[in-house]
Design a protein around this motif. Structure first.
Motif, PDB file in Angstrom:
ATOM      1  N   ASP A 102     -16.305 -66.407  19.632  1.00 21.74           N
ATOM      2  CA  ASP A 102     -15.638 -65.770  18.490  1.00 21.74           C
ATOM      3  C   ASP A 102     -15.017 -66.816  17.561  1.00 21.74           C
ATOM      4  OD1 ASP A 102     -16.303 -63.272  19.417  1.00 21.74           O
ATOM      5  OD2 ASP A 102     -14.337 -62.826  20.264  1.00 21.74           O
ATOM      6  N   ALA A 103     -14.392 -67.849  18.149  1.00 24.00           N
ATOM      7  CA  ALA A 103     -13.761 -68.886  17.339  1.00 24.00           C
ATOM      8  C   ALA A 103     -14.799 -69.680  16.555  1.00 24.00           C
ATOM      9  CB  ALA A 103     -12.943 -69.824  18.233  1.00 24.00           C
ATOM     10  N   LEU A 104     -15.928 -69.982  17.186  1.00 22.16           N
ATOM     11  CA  LEU A 104     -16.984 -70.726  16.496  1.00 22.16           C
ATOM     12  C   LEU A 104     -17.601 -69.875  15.385  1.00 22.16           C
ATOM     13  CD1 LEU A 104     -18.774 -72.475  19.510  1.00 22.16           C
ATOM     14  CD2 LEU A 104     -17.088 -73.436  17.930  1.00 22.16           C
ATOM     15  N   ALA A 105     -17.774 -68.598  15.653  1.00 20.79           N
ATOM     16  CA  ALA A 105     -18.294 -67.707  14.613  1.00 20.79           C
ATOM     17  C   ALA A 105     -17.327 -67.644  13.433  1.00 20.79           C
ATOM     18  CB  ALA A 105     -18.537 -66.314  15.187  1.00 20.79           C
ATOM     19  N   GLY A 106     -16.035 -67.648  13.733  1.00 19.83           N
ATOM     20  CA  GLY A 106     -15.036 -67.656  12.662  1.00 19.83           C
ATOM     21  C   GLY A 106     -15.111 -68.922  11.829  1.00 19.83           C
ATOM     22  N   SER A 166      -7.207 -72.098  17.440  1.00 22.65           N
ATOM     23  CA  SER A 166      -7.055 -70.713  17.885  1.00 22.65           C
ATOM     24  C   SER A 166      -7.247 -70.589  19.387  1.00 22.65           C
ATOM     25  CB  SER A 166      -8.061 -69.816  17.152  1.00 22.65           C
ATOM     26  OG  SER A 166      -9.396 -70.286  17.349  1.00 22.65           O
ATOM     27  N   ILE A 167      -7.999 -71.507  19.991  1.00 20.70           N
ATOM     28  CA  ILE A 167      -8.150 -71.592  21.438  1.00 20.70           C
ATOM     29  C   ILE A 167      -8.031 -73.063  21.836  1.00 20.70           C
ATOM     30  CG2 ILE A 167      -9.554 -69.501  21.700  1.00 20.70           C
ATOM     31  CD1 ILE A 167     -12.018 -71.314  21.815  1.00 20.70           C
ATOM     32  N   PRO A 168      -7.510 -73.374  23.039  1.00 18.71           N
ATOM     33  CA  PRO A 168      -7.275 -74.768  23.422  1.00 18.71           C
ATOM     34  C   PRO A 168      -8.518 -75.647  23.394  1.00 18.71           C
ATOM     35  CG  PRO A 168      -6.093 -73.287  24.895  1.00 18.71           C
ATOM     36  CD  PRO A 168      -6.974 -72.422  24.039  1.00 18.71           C
TER      37      PRO A 168
END
Length: 282
Positions: free
Chosen positions: A74-78, A227-229
């Motif tokens: 999800d973070a990479l897609a963002g 957004s994530i470690p």
């Protein structure tokens, strides 16, 4: 669309994370390219940040790689969906890409922790102090570039103008307060501004006194949370290199060092008292 000539550090990071997912899956670049219906060079360009990639394609590749970390995907897609150009783009072609990459890193950070051994942190420098620092490092810098560097450093402080600015903890060594890069008047104004900054709601300034026993491995650096470690980034602070680190072991070592330095720093109230005392001694 031709490949990007100079991908940003953030674009490179997205590509590098996709490469890590592919390598963990034990899949070659040629196999991944065949899945997308292209050639090996296509995957190479995506993983180097030279080609943009859509959020939908990021998810397709992640599924093909059997990537099970939904939060990472999800973070990479963002990241892939980011299209808005930041204020730092006005300096493209004027300053080297490293200046822009640092501003972009600070812009996207969810929190920041900085160790500063010999200088006041760049985000908290006055215009006069910054100018003297830059001139001290490059005495024959053209006037136009000097002005651009100072303007860029001042503009980076916009990150604190948001309704919800990122939390920023600055661990500043006493040496940074006492090193004489400028006149006493300029340094006094700088310390008074640092005292003011330390009262901003999202900022914590903690001073490391000379008499504290500090680890010999401590060095100036910025730890920028994501957004994530897994997507955190460390920026090394150097006069000649501002490289970014993002390997898991590098992030872990940096977190340990930050905690170690934090444990010997004064608390915020003591630090403000310390800053004011040094300013009076000038």
């Amino acid at each position: 669309m031709p490949p990007r000539s100079y991908p940003t550090a953030r674009q490179k990071r997205l590509g590098a994370e996709l490469r890590r997912l592919r390598e963990r899956a034990g899949m070659s670049g040629s196999t991944a390219a065949a899945f997308l219906g292209g050639e090996r060079a296509q995957i190479s360009h995506i993983e180097s940040g030279r080609y943009g990639v859509s959020a939908e394609r990021v998810r397709r590749l992640a599924a093909h790689y059997s990537a099970g970390d939904r939060h990472l995907v999800d973070a990479l897609a963002g990241m892939a969906e980011e299209r808005t150009k930041g204020w730092w783009e006005e300096f493209r072609g004027v300053l080297s890409p490293g200046f822009l990459d640092l501003a972009e890193l600070e812009h996207h950070a969810t929190f920041m922790r900085r160790i500063q051994m010999l200088l006041v942190p760049g985000l908290f420098q006055t215009r006069e102090y910054a100018r003297e620092l830059i001139l001290g490092g490059i005495s024959d810098l053209p006037a136009a570039e000097l002005a651009a560097r100072v303007d860029h450093r001042m503009a980076r402080r916009r990150v604190f103008d948001r309704p919800a600015p990122p939390e920023f903890e600055a661990l500043v060594h006493e040496g940074a307060l006492r090193m004489r890069y400028c006149t006493s008047e300029t340094m006094r104004g700088q310390l008074e501004f640092l005292d003011e900054v330390s009262r901003w709601p999202s900022v914590t300034v903690r001073i490391i006194p000379f008499d504290s026993q500090i680890t010999s491995s401590a060095h100036s650096m910025l730890y920028a949370g994501a957004s994530i470690p897994q997507l955190d980034t460390v920026q090394l602070d150097s006069a000649f290199d501002g490289g970014f680190l993002d390997a898991e072991a590098q992030l872990t070592r940096s977190r340990v060092m930050l905690d170690s330095v934090r444990s010997i720093a004064l608390d915020p109230d003591q630090s403000r008292t310390f800053i004011r005392r040094v300013a009076r001694e000038l």
